[in-house]
Scaffold this motif. Sequence first.
Motif, PDB file in Angstrom:
ATOM      1  N   ILE A  20     -21.915  28.807  15.274  1.00 50.16           N
ATOM      2  CA  ILE A  20     -22.440  30.170  15.362  1.00 50.16           C
ATOM      3  C   ILE A  20     -22.141  31.028  14.210  1.00 50.16           C
ATOM      4  CG2 ILE A  20     -22.158  32.306  16.690  1.00 50.16           C
ATOM      5  CD1 ILE A  20     -21.947  30.676  19.280  1.00 50.16           C
ATOM      6  N   TYR A  23     -24.227  29.820  11.114  1.00 48.51           N
ATOM      7  CA  TYR A  23     -25.607  30.143  11.240  1.00 48.51           C
ATOM      8  C   TYR A  23     -25.643  31.917  11.008  1.00 48.51           C
ATOM      9  CZ  TYR A  23     -26.483  25.813  13.763  1.00 48.51           C
ATOM     10  OH  TYR A  23     -26.823  24.797  14.294  1.00 48.51           O
ATOM     11  N   GLU A  24     -24.653  32.673  11.323  1.00 50.80           N
ATOM     12  CA  GLU A  24     -24.765  34.110  11.177  1.00 50.80           C
ATOM     13  C   GLU A  24     -24.446  34.399   9.689  1.00 50.80           C
ATOM     14  OE1 GLU A  24     -25.719  36.464  13.216  1.00 50.80           O
ATOM     15  OE2 GLU A  24     -26.333  34.719  14.444  1.00 50.80           O
ATOM     16  N   THR A  53     -29.162  31.016  16.966  1.00 51.15           N
ATOM     17  CA  THR A  53     -28.325  32.111  17.130  1.00 51.15           C
ATOM     18  C   THR A  53     -29.384  33.518  16.905  1.00 51.15           C
ATOM     19  OG1 THR A  53     -27.178  32.460  15.178  1.00 51.15           O
ATOM     20  CG2 THR A  53     -26.031  31.321  17.051  1.00 51.15           C
ATOM     21  N   THR A  55     -30.800  34.280  13.880  1.00 53.66           N
ATOM     22  CA  THR A  55     -30.960  35.103  12.578  1.00 53.66           C
ATOM     23  C   THR A  55     -32.635  35.106  11.981  1.00 53.66           C
ATOM     24  OG1 THR A  55     -30.314  32.819  11.515  1.00 53.66           O
ATOM     25  CG2 THR A  55     -28.401  34.479  11.700  1.00 53.66           C
ATOM     26  N   GLU A  71     -34.600  28.342  22.486  1.00 54.62           N
ATOM     27  CA  GLU A  71     -33.469  27.765  22.204  1.00 54.62           C
ATOM     28  C   GLU A  71     -32.929  27.345  23.720  1.00 54.62           C
ATOM     29  OE1 GLU A  71     -30.721  25.979  20.856  1.00 54.62           O
ATOM     30  OE2 GLU A  71     -31.734  27.098  19.456  1.00 54.62           O
ATOM     31  N   PHE A  76     -25.795  29.268  21.892  1.00 60.13           N
ATOM     32  CA  PHE A  76     -26.500  29.683  20.936  1.00 60.13           C
ATOM     33  C   PHE A  76     -27.555  30.974  21.393  1.00 60.13           C
ATOM     34  CE2 PHE A  76     -26.614  25.533  18.216  1.00 60.13           C
ATOM     35  CZ  PHE A  76     -25.339  25.583  18.105  1.00 60.13           C
ATOM     36  N   ARG A  77     -28.044  30.418  22.653  1.00 56.05           N
ATOM     37  CA  ARG A  77     -29.006  31.843  23.151  1.00 56.05           C
ATOM     38  C   ARG A  77     -28.167  33.067  23.448  1.00 56.05           C
ATOM     39  NH1 ARG A  77     -30.877  28.312  26.617  1.00 56.05           N
ATOM     40  NH2 ARG A  77     -29.965  29.275  28.612  1.00 56.05           N
ATOM     41  N   ALA A  79     -25.155  33.736  22.503  1.00 54.23           N
ATOM     42  CA  ALA A  79     -24.904  34.466  21.035  1.00 54.23           C
ATOM     43  C   ALA A  79     -25.888  35.451  20.254  1.00 54.23           C
ATOM     44  CB  ALA A  79     -24.126  33.702  20.107  1.00 54.23           C
ATOM     45  N   GLY A  80     -27.104  34.764  20.381  1.00 52.08           N
ATOM     46  CA  GLY A  80     -28.155  35.441  19.804  1.00 52.08           C
ATOM     47  C   GLY A  80     -28.711  36.782  20.504  1.00 52.08           C
ATOM     48  N   THR A  83     -25.684  39.197  19.533  1.00 52.30           N
ATOM     49  CA  THR A  83     -25.680  39.712  18.138  1.00 52.30           C
ATOM     50  C   THR A  83     -27.187  40.242  17.693  1.00 52.30           C
ATOM     51  OG1 THR A  83     -24.163  37.767  17.997  1.00 52.30           O
ATOM     52  CG2 THR A  83     -25.016  38.644  15.812  1.00 52.30           C
TER      53      THR A  83
END
Length: 211
Positions: A20, A23-24, A53, A55, A71, A76-77, A79-80, A83
Motif C-alpha cells: 500500500i 503504490y501510494e 489502492t 492511485t 479490486e 487494497f480496496r 485503503a483506496g 485514501t
Amino acid sequence: MHSSSVPGTEGYAEDAEQLIARYENVIAADKYQVVRHLLPGRAGAVLDIGAGTGTDSAWLASLGHKVVAVEPVVAFREAGMKTHASSDIEWLDDSLPALAATGAREARFDLVVLAAVWMHLAAEERSEAMGNISKLLKPGTLLVMSLRHGPAQANRRIFEVSAHETIALAARHHIKVVLSAQAPSVQQQNRQAGVSWSWLVFSAMRDAAAG
C-alpha cells in the motif's frame, strides 16, 4: 469473495501493508506517460480493473472521468476507499477472468484500464478474460494494458506474458492494437531488479455485447 481464492492475488494480502505504501508513492501521470496522449480528453465512464489502492483511479477521476475501481484484495480496496474517497470513484469487489459482478451490470465503458494485472493470469484465464473484457467495450473504446517483464517475488503468481501474444488474443475479439511501447518501471525498486513494462493501447472495432 475471499481474495485468496481469486486467481493471481496470491501473496498480496500478506504483503498488503508494505505494498500500500509503495503504490501510494507512484505518480499515475508518470506511469501512464507513454500512453497518456491517447487517453480520452472528454470525460467518460472508466473501468479500472485491478485498481489496487486507487492511485490510477484517483488520477483518472481528477481528469473528469467517472471511475469504477475493481479490486478483489480487501486491504487494497479499503485503503483506496479511505485514501482516495471521491464521489467519482465507485469501488467494486470483482476479479478476472470472469468479471462476474461487473458484467452483471450490463454497463459499458469509454476507457478500460488494466495496469500490472495481466501477468497474474494463466493462458486459459487470459483467453477467458479478454472475451469478458470485450463485452464491456463500446465501438471505439480504448483498452489500455501494461504487461510486466522481469523477475518476480516467490510468493506471487506471475506468468511471462508478451505483447505479441496479447495483441493476437485481442484481435480474436475484434480489438485492434493502436500502440505498443516499452517503458522502464516508475518504481526504483523494480527498475533495480530489472523489471520493465510493455504498454498496449487497443481500440474496440465492434460492439461485442451485441454479438
